[in-house]
Every structure is written in C-alpha cells, then in structure tokens.
Design a protein around this motif. Structure first.
Motif, PDB file in Angstrom:
ATOM      1  N   ILE C   8     -26.754   0.636 -26.421  1.00  0.00           N
ATOM      2  CA  ILE C   8     -25.616  -0.117 -25.874  1.00  0.00           C
ATOM      3  C   ILE C   8     -24.723  -0.492 -27.036  1.00  0.00           C
ATOM      4  N   LEU C  11     -20.670  -3.617 -25.747  1.00  0.00           N
ATOM      5  CA  LEU C  11     -20.448  -3.754 -24.304  1.00  0.00           C
ATOM      6  C   LEU C  11     -19.926  -5.152 -23.977  1.00  0.00           C
ATOM      7  N   CYS C  50     -25.324  -3.117 -15.472  1.00  0.00           N
ATOM      8  CA  CYS C  50     -24.425  -2.223 -16.188  1.00  0.00           C
ATOM      9  C   CYS C  50     -25.109  -0.900 -16.476  1.00  0.00           C
TER      10      CYS C  50
END
Lengths: 555, 336, 252
Positions: C8, C11, C50
């Motif tokens: 990730i 984000l 997400c």
C-alpha cells in the motif's frame, strides 16, 4: 502462487460483465421512462393550454387566398342598427353582434357595447356593458363577425382593429396599405376579410387568426357581465342548445365548489381522525393497535364510486328526511359524551385503573347510548322548535335546501379522507420517541397532559402534513362529488346548497369537449391548476415530513 | 401552605374526559367502516336471495350469484349479470400490471440501488411519491390528451391511414385505459418496492459483493428475491387502486355498454383499441344515469358488493403479505 | 524473507470532506496474519474495504494512492473488480449468511463463476466447510436455512463461503466481536490454521486476540499508521507512546 483448481473461463467473465452492463442500462432506461412520464405529464398539460394565451393576429393573405373559394357574407345580413324609438340611446353606425343580443356603438369617447339584460326581447332591455380601448374614432365603421362575439372596426386611413366583445379586449390591429379604405366584407366562416378601396378599386385579403378570442385570464376570475344578465357575475356555463350562445368560463364557482366540499369534509374528518389517531398511537396496547389500525385504514380501500352512490342515492334522501336528527348527531354527540364521561368519572373513580381495551367496550356502550339519545333529542328539537320539519323551516327563512348538498358531501368525503389523515397522523405520533412521553410523565404529567404538551407539539408537523395530504385528496376527489353534489356550478358556501368541483366538472365535460376548442383548453387549464395545487400541497407535506424525520432520527 | 400544592382534581377529570372522547372517536371511525360494510353486504346479498321460500333456497341463492357474475347485462344494464364489466375490469387491470410492474420495480431499483443520492434523486423521489396524491381525474385528462389524441392520433396517421378519418387508436380504448391506470399506480409500486429494498440489511449487499458478484448479480440473486413480497404488495395495492378507480377511465375508454369483449376468438384476439366496460363505471352509470323511476338500487348494491369484495380481498392479501414480511425481517434483525 | 503480497503506497481516502485514511504506507507479507488495531473509527475497516474496493460504491468517496497485490495495481483503469474480490475474500463483523440453505451459501460464489457441475460444487462445499471447521457440525443438515445456525456457526459458514471461491487473501473484519468466548476461540484456531494457505488480514479490538493470533501488527490512529512491526516486538516494546497507551488500555 496459485491454489485455484477451477479454471475461470475469460469468456464467461466477459459474459457476466456484459450482463451486468445490460441490466444497469435496462434499469436506467426504466428510470428515464418514469422521469419522461413525469415531465410529459407536466409538459403536455401546459402545452395544451398555451394556445389560449397566444395573441390573435390579422395576416395579409392577398397572394394566397383563392378568391373563388371564399363565400362572402351577404351585406344584407349584417344589419346596422337603425335609430328608432326602441333604442333611443344608440346612435347611427352601430352594429348588432352575432346573435342580435348586443350592439356595438361608436362614440367620440370610444366604442361601447350595449347588451340585452334579459332574454326576453320584447321589453326594453339594453344596458351599457363595457367600453373598448380605441383612440381613433373619427369616421369609424364597424363590422360584426359571424359565429362569434368578435367584431372589427376600420376607418378610411386603413387602420383595422379586431375586438372581442365579451372579453372587452383589443385582439389585434393592422394598417392596410389601401387608402382610402372604403369597405370590408367578411367570409361566412368568419376567418377572412376582404378589403376594398383606393383609387383603382384595390382589394386586400386579411386572415383572422384568433381561435381562442373568447378567452381571457380575467374572465376566469372576475365577475363578468354577459348577454342576458343584468350585472356581472361568476358563471360557468359552457354549452347550450342555441348557436348564439356565448360560453361563460368562470373558474370561481368551480373553485368555490372544490374548496367548499374539501372544507366540509375536513371539518368532519379532522376531529375524528386526529383524536382517533391520538388514542390509537398513545393509549392502545400494541396488540390492539395491530388490528385496529388496519381496520380503520380499510376505509381507504372503499372505491369512491360506491361511496358516491351511497351518498347520492341513499344518504342524500335520508338526510333530507331527517335533517334535524343528523345535525344533532353531529353536534350533540361529542357534547353529550363529554357530559357522560364527567359524570362517570365523578361517580366511579376506580374506573381509572382499568385497562384501555376493557374501557373501549364501556366506551362503545356509552357511545351507542349517546347516539340514541342525541338522535332522539334531534327529533324532539325538530318538533318543538322547527314545526316538525327543519327543511321546510329553512326554506321559509330563505335558505335554500338541496337534496345533494355540502352536508352530504362533507360526511361522505370526510369518511373517505378520514383514513388517510388517521393513518399519517398515527404514524407521526407513533414515531415520537417513547422517552419523551415518559420524561413528561416522570415530571408528573397525566397521560393526556403528556400527549397534549409533549407528543402533539413534537408530531405537529407530521399531523399538519397528514391534514395537507387529506386536503389534497379532498380537492381532487371526483366520484363522490360527481354523484352526490348535484353538480350545479353555484358560488355559494351554504352547507345546504349543492356545488360543482373542478374535478367533477372535468369528469362531466372533458369527454364531450371538442378537441382543440376553447372549451377543451379551458378544461385542461382547470386540470393543470388542480394538478399544480395538489402537487404543491403534497410537496409541502412531503418536505415537512422529511424535516420531521431528520429531526427525530437521532433519538 | 401544603394545601396549595395538592393536585387539582378537576384537571384529572378533564383529562380523562378527553382521553375517553378520543377513544370514542376511534370507535366512531370503526363503527362507520363496519356499518358501511354491513350495509353493502346485506343490501348486496339480498339481491341474490330468492324471493319465495322454497326448499332449495341456498341452491338458488348461489345460482343467482353465479348468474350475476357470468351473464351479460340486459334491459339497459338494469337486470341480468355484470360479466362484461367484470371481464373488462380484470382485462384492463391485468394489462396495466404488465406495464406498471417492470417499470415500477426497475425504477425503484434505480432510485435506491444505482442512483447517487443527491438533491436530484431526492426531488425525483418526492415528485414520484407526490404523483400518488395528484387527483386521478388529472391523469384522465392527461391520458386523453397524450395517449388518445397525441399518441393514438399518430398511430392512426402511421399505420391506419386507410381508415381515417374514422379513428382506430385515436379514440378512447382499452390500451389507453391500461396505460393511464399504469401511470396512476406507478407511485404505489415504486414506493412499496423502495420500502422493501430499504429493509434488506446492508451487510447482505456487501457480503455478496465481497464474494465477487457484480452489482446486478447481487440484486438478482440476493436482494430482489428477498424484496419479492414487497413488490407483490405494491402490485396488489396498485391492482386494488386501479380496480376501484372510475373517474379517469371515463375519459379514456370505459363505456356504458360495449358490444364486444376486449378478448375474443378473432385475430388479434386481444383488441387493444376496443372500448371496455368497467365495474366501477357500471355502478356510476346505473346509479346516476338510469331513467327516472326505475328502481336500480338493488342491482347497484349487488354490483357494489362484487367490486368491494374484489378490492377488499386484494387489500387484505397485501396487508397479510406485508405483516408476514415485517415479521420475517424482524426475525432477521433478531438473528443478527 | 517472504515475498510481499500487498503493498500500500500513499493511500489516502476521503468521505465527502472527512479525511478517513491519511498517507498509508504498508507492506503486508504473504502467508502471515497481519493484525490491524486501533480505536473505533480510526479507519481499520475502511482500509480493508480499500483492498477489495468495496468503497467504490459509496457516494462521495475519494481515493488517492496505490494498492498493489502481487505487484499489480488494483486501482488501475479497467481492472476487473469482481476478479479482485474473488481473490480477496472478506468476512464481516456481523455474520451475514444469506437467508438460503447452508449449502447454497457455500456454493454461492462458485455459482457466480459459472460452475454448474454438481460434483464440483459438492466437493468444493465440503472442502471449504472442512477448512472452516464446520463440516462435522452441519454435514447432515446442509439444506437447512443458514439463519438457524448459531452466531459462531454462522460466522464460520461465512468464512467457508469466502474460502469456497479460493481466494489468496482473506480479510477478517472483527470476526469474533459478536461471538461468545468459545466461538471466538474456534475462530482464532481457524485463523492460525488458515494462514498456511492464505495471507490473512485481521481487524480486531481485542488486544489479546491480536497478540495471540497475528504475526505482524499495524497500529492505526486517526487514519494514520502509527507503528508496524512483528507482533511480539510491538506488544512488548512499543516505540510510540500512543501505541503503548492503546495496548495497555490507557487510550483516551
């Protein structure tokens, strides 16, 4: 890393994606069609009324008219008014309008219209109806058009003006190139004018384009003077069997009829529905509420045509026979009930502790007893005070009693809208958080005080919305009014007089109105008004309810 | 001192009076409903009751009912049966259901599942809900203008120009009646379906999506099947409303007496352009426009009884389904 | 060193005007249990959603940054979301079996994929129910309505349902918060078992659970990652004051 055993075929995945896409589009299509239907509902109703408001025109058609196709009205039939002793007021140069019931007279101050104030032509009938705006009156000639109350004025300078007598409006005006203008003739259909004059005897053709000349906005709402009447009045009368008839479009009697019916219905329904809703929401145990609420709401399912039939054929004659009894049932019942309950409470204080359902039974018995007493009292009152016949007594005092009247409508339409108001008001009350009421009771309020001081103000907006929606229903209700109101378009608020509502009027006249005629468009205009009225009212109610919902969601 | 603080008795009495009065008003409402049902029931059934007391009184009673429901009217509708009116009502209402169900359900799905919830959808929703409160006669006028004159007129111009000026579709008829009714009952279906959709727990949706379902698969496999009873309720209520509606139909194609049924054995079997008879209009016409002096009350009551039975049965079904639905969702929410 | 399963990068996520996730950078290794801890509303569940793009449908949701699964950006254009969601199974806080039979619940995802052969479905159902340690309890009542199971059974059924489509990653959003201690224990055992085959992401409120089950832990506070590390290290030797406060229960 892959632990998959089943190969997922890409084509199947594609098929799923396409299916999803198609379904979405399909759903969107349905929504769009609903939006379209909504919009077209608005648009087409408006669209069909628009021609009413278009200005009339006089158009030069000299090149286009096939002269041999046009039949002109023989000059003999256009009789100018001779000065004689019958009509000493009227000067030379005046003309009779179509139907020979009114005269247009040119004067120095302008044009004026005289009309016969009575349908009886033998007695001296002419009264001054209205003047017309006109600024050029020297040497003016007049010509009445066949088939309508329109006429034109012209003078040698070539100024031609089109009027409509009933509405009193100048519709259109045009300057001809012919000078000096000698004469104008009109076709039998009343749509073409032939102008002649000038040095070399020129001709010019004018087309009259005034399809809705007899309509004006003020004729709808103001008192208006028509041929055969002595003073201005609100009249709705669209058809008659003579061809010289002028249609009378006043929305006033229809609006009065609509609001009167709705008012009496609300008068009956509001106390009944709101009090019943309070009892159901605040004092009935959940188990009883579960079947009592649907039972009352069942009344909403009755087709109004059946209610209208019962109102018109059964109730109206019955009420005429027993007017005093019905009135005393309506007025005395609550009073006697209150009296009873006071007495009862004084006598048996212990009743307070009983459960609401068992006291419902007691209430039922008391209610039946009260109904008996008040109906009996009504009969006695009629005998003692009204010589045994209330209707006759009313008639003697100049109060007209119609069999199909506001009372019948109020009762039956009140019954028809009662479940709507009841149901929505009950919803509003039941959604008031229980904690509020318990808070009030904890402060020492009695159950009824808690309801009046806490629950009613909290649910007030919802109850208001309920009444608005009930009112909207009453305004648009058709069948009950059609069958039990007598349908006479009178401007009268009397409880004992009939009425005609906008909705019932549409049901009566719309199937017969000729497509495209002024009558047809005026009817659609009335439907549009009714639509906007109820739609606005419902929107208001919806906004109020939504506000309420947002306010109490946090509880 | 303390005496001043004692609660006033009369206040409590007054309270109790109002409480009882409100209870009595509820009773009056209930009594009125019951009285009306009783009146129509008794008057309607007495029309079928055989006049002379013979042995097979029940048999002839039911025979009379059967006769009434299956025979054509006679003597200017004043005797005989009501079959064409009943048949017409059922045909137009079924046709209406065909129009209103897919459009209503799908647009409810759009409103609550696909559309972004902004001020436009809020306005649209209010507008649709308010359509339910617009007088039905206005729909009749709209139907007359739009369906009969504009739509029907254009169809005639395009496909039936041979038979003009005699209109085929440009005149009141079955199809326009059904379309007008569909427009009229659209809000009922949309409101009921939306209510049903809003009752489906949100985690069914996310659970389904998390398994890799597309949005339409989620709707078809999980959400819509659970909403079926709500949709059914909406459609039944729409049918009940349509069956009892008269005023708008007078403008768009319902007549006193139709020579032919809308469905018969000649091609194309379903005649969308024909005028139809309708039970509600039958009652109106008989009740209001019969010649003076003819006693039509008994037969009108009999027809009213049939209409009310039809409408009440539909409404009761809807209520029962809805109650079952509430119970079921109550169960779901308790489970979780 | 295990290969990274999920990366990730920067984000950030906004609902309307509310910043829910703020500059998240995280590296989630495969075949391990990674626990997310933090106070309610700190964005743990949103972060999970997400990863399978369940936030997509929410109105006014604005996502920036990148998430890569096996080096493939899942927020790239034309990315097949349904395929992503199949690869990333998710189990929610409240057990949400569909109101159909147990069997139909388990094979739901497979039917979506177009698998119709009866024996395939049976096989897969049995396999995933066994994996979810539910087979022995329900094997005789597969046609029973799933809502009649107990809460713990329902949650395991939902896990079985997620496993049936054979994901690579399994995300559990407070899977035991609605369950009794015995069911919780069963779920925890299950998680330990499942990490052999799956990368597991676990959101939990229960510090002990995180300590017991997870290999790595990430502590989130107000939409930010405050601290990440091996669970043992993080719980015994937190670097941040906030982390220490939270795991010792002194969090205000």
């Amino acid at each position: 890393m892959s632990n998959q055993r089943y190969a997922i075929s890409p084509s199947y995945q594609r098929y799923r994606r396409i299916k999803d896409l198609l379904f979405r589009q399909f759903v969107r299509l349905a929504a769009i069609s609903v939006v379209l239907a909504l919009v077209s509902l608005f648009v087409f109703l408006f669209w069909e009324t628009l021609p009413l408001f278009r200005t009339a025109t006089l158009v030069d058609q000299t090149d286009k008219v096939q002269t041999h196709d046009v039949i002109l009205l023989p000059r003999l039939e256009q009789t100018p008014v001779k000065l004689n002793q019958d009509y000493p007021l009227v000067s030379d140069g005046s003309v009779w309008l179509h139907g020979d019931r009114s005269i247009i007279e040119p004067r120095e101050v302008g044009l004026i219209q005289w009309i016969m104030a009575s349908t009886n032509t033998t007695e001296f009938p002419m009264i001054l109806a209205r003047p017309f705006n006109h600024f050029h009156v020297e040497n003016v000639s007049l010509l009445a058009l066949p088939g309508s109350k329109a006429f034109i004025s012209y003078d040698p300078t070539g100024l031609i003006t089109l009027y409509h007598a009933t509405t009193g409006r100048v519709l259109a005006s045009i300057q001809s190139h012919i000078y000096p203008l000698k004469e104008i003739e009109v076709s039998v259909l009343g749509d073409l004018l032939k102008l002649t004059g000038g040095e070399s005897n020129q001709t010019q053709w004018l087309q009259i384009d005034a399809p809705h000349a007899e309509f004006s906005w003020s004729i709808l709402w103001r008192p208006w003077l028509y041929e055969g009447h002595q003073q201005p009045d609100f009249i709705w009368q669209t058809t008659a069997n003579t061809d010289i008839f002028e249609p009378k479009f006043s929305f006033v009697p229809l609006s009065i009829g609509t609001f009167k019916a709705a008012f009496y219905a609300l008068l009956f329904a509001i106390p009944l529905a709101i009090l019943a809703a309070i009892y159901t929401a605040c004092f009935l145990p959940e188990s009883a509420r579960a079947w009592i609420k649907p039972a009352v709401e069942l009344a909403e399912a009755f087709p109004t045509v059946v209610l209208g039939f019962i109102a018109g054929m059964l109730l109206a004659p019955l009420i005429e026979m027993h007017l005093a009894m019905v009135l005393s049932l309506l007025i005395l019942t609550p009073l006697i009930l209150m009296l009873f309950y006071t007495l009862l409470h004084r006598l048996f204080m212990h009743l307070k502790g009983q459960s609401p359902t068992s006291s419902l039974l007691l209430m039922l018995m008391l209610l039946l007893l009260t109904l008996l007493i008040s109906s009996g009292l009504g009969q006695q009152i009629e005998v003692f005070f009204f010589q045994g016949d209330l209707v006759e007594w009313l008639n003697q005092r100049g109060i007209d009693y119609r069999q199909r009247n506001g009372l019948v409508i109020g009762l039956v339409m009140g019954f028809a809208i009662m479940p709507v108001i009841f149901s929505l008001a009950e919803d509003a009350l039941i959604s008031v958080p229980e904690s509020l009421r318990q808070g009030a009771m904890a402060l020492g309020a009695s159950p009824w005080q808690a309801v009046v001081k806490v629950m009613l103000p909290t649910a007030a907006a919802g109850i208001f919305a309920a009444i608005m929606i009930g009112f909207g229903r009453a305004l648009g209700e058709t069948m009950i009014l059609l069958m039990a109101s007598g349908n006479s378009p009178v401007s009268d608020f009397s409880l004992f007089e009939g009425m005609r509502s906008l909705a019932a009027n549409l049901a009566i006249e719309a199937p017969e109105a000729m497509q495209g005629s002024t009558h047809y468009r005026v009817l659609i205009l009335s439907a549009t008004l009714l639509f906007m009225l109820t739609f606005l009212m419902n929107t208001l109610a919806a906004l109020v309810r939504e506000n309420l919902y947002h306010r109490y969601r946090r509880y | 001192m303390l005496k001043n603080l004692v609660v006033k008795k009369p206040q409590a009495t007054q309270d109790q009076r109002w409480l009882w009065l409100s209870g009595s008003m509820l009773l009056i409402c209930l009594l009125l409903v019951a009285a009306l049902l009783f009146l129509i029931g008794v008057k309607g059934l007495s029309y079928f009751w055989p006049s002379e007391h013979t042995e097979g009184v029940w048999k002839s009673f039911f025979q009379n009912i059967g006769f009434f429901l299956t025979q054509a009217p006679m003597d200017h509708n004043q005797s005989g049966g009501i079959f064409p009116a009943l048949f017409g009502t059922v045909t137009m209402v079924l046709l209406m259901t065909l129009f209103v169900t897919p459009v209503g359900v799908l647009s409810a799905v759009y409103l609550s599942e696909f559309a972004t919830q902004n001020s436009f959808t809020r306005l649209l929703r209010i507008a649709i809900y308010n359509l339910a409160g617009v007088p039905s006669i206005v729909f009749g006028v709209f139907g007359l203008i739009f369906f009969v004159y504009i739509l029907g007129g254009s169809i005639d111009q395009l496909f039936f120009s041979d038979s003009l000026p005699t209109p085929t579709y440009g005149t009141p008829g079955l199809i326009w009646v059904s379309l007008t009714l569909a427009l009229l009952t659209l809000p009922v279906v949309i409101v009921a379906t939306e209510e049903g959709l809003s009752r489906i727990p949100e985690n069914y949706r996310s659970g389904c999506l998390a398994l890799g379902a597309t949005q339409s698969e989620m709707l078809w496999k999980v959400v819509l099947p659970l909403t079926t009873p709500a949709m059914l309720t909406g459609v039944i209520l729409a049918i009940a409303r349509a069956a009892g509606e008269v005023a708008p139909l007078m403008l768009v194609g319902v007549v006193r007496s139709a020579p032919e049924l809308p469905i018969d054995s000649t091609f194309p079997f379903l005649h969308l352009d024909r005028n139809v008879m309708h039970l509600g209009y039958h009652i109106f016409d008989l009740g209001m426009q019969s010649p003076v002096g003819s006693d039509v009350m008994p037969i009108v009551f009999a027809a009213s009884l049939v209409l009310i039975t039809l409408v009440l049965m539909l409404n009761l079904t809807a209520i029962i389904i809805r109650q079952g639905l509430r119970r079921r969702f109550h169960q779901y929410s308790q489970q979780q | 060193m295990t290969p990274a399963k999920i990366e990730i990068e920067n984000l950030s996520l906004k609902f309307a005007d509310r910043q829910v996730l703020n500059q998240i950078n995280l590296y989630i290794p495969a075949n391990q249990v990674t626990a997310f801890i933090g106070a309610s509303g700190c964005g743990k569940s949103t972060l999970l959603k997400c990863i399978n793009r369940l936030n997509d449908l929410k109105p006014q949701c604005d996502i920036e940054g990148a998430i890569r699964i096996d080096h493939e950006d899942i927020y790239q254009k034309n990315y097949d979301v349904t395929e992503l969601r199949r690869k990333v199974g998710m189990v929610f806080q409240v057990p949400n079996p569909f109101p159909t039979s147990i069997y139909e619940n388990v094979v739901f995802g497979l039917r979506l994929l177009g698998i119709r052969k009866r024996h395939h479905l049976h096989e897969a159902a049995e396999k995933s129910l066994r994996q979810a340690a539910l087979w022995d309890e329900v094997k005789d009542q597969l046609n029973q309505n799933a809502l009649q199971l107990s809460g713990g059974q329902q949650q395991r059924l939902v896990i079985a349902r997620a496993l049936a489509v054979e994901p690579n990653i399994l995300m559990l959003d407070e899977p035991a918060s609605a369950l009794d201690p015995i069911s919780t224990l069963k779920i925890e055992e299950l998680i330990t078992e499942l990490k052999q085959t799956y990368t597991i992401l676990l959101v939990t409120h229960n510090m002990h659970q995180a300590a017991r089950v997870s290999d790595f832990t990430a502590f989130l506070d107000q939409g930010r990652i405050m601290e990440t590390g091996h669970t043992r290290d993080l719980f015994t030797n937190p670097r941040h004051k906030a982390t220490e406060d939270y795991i010792t229960g002194r969090y205000a």
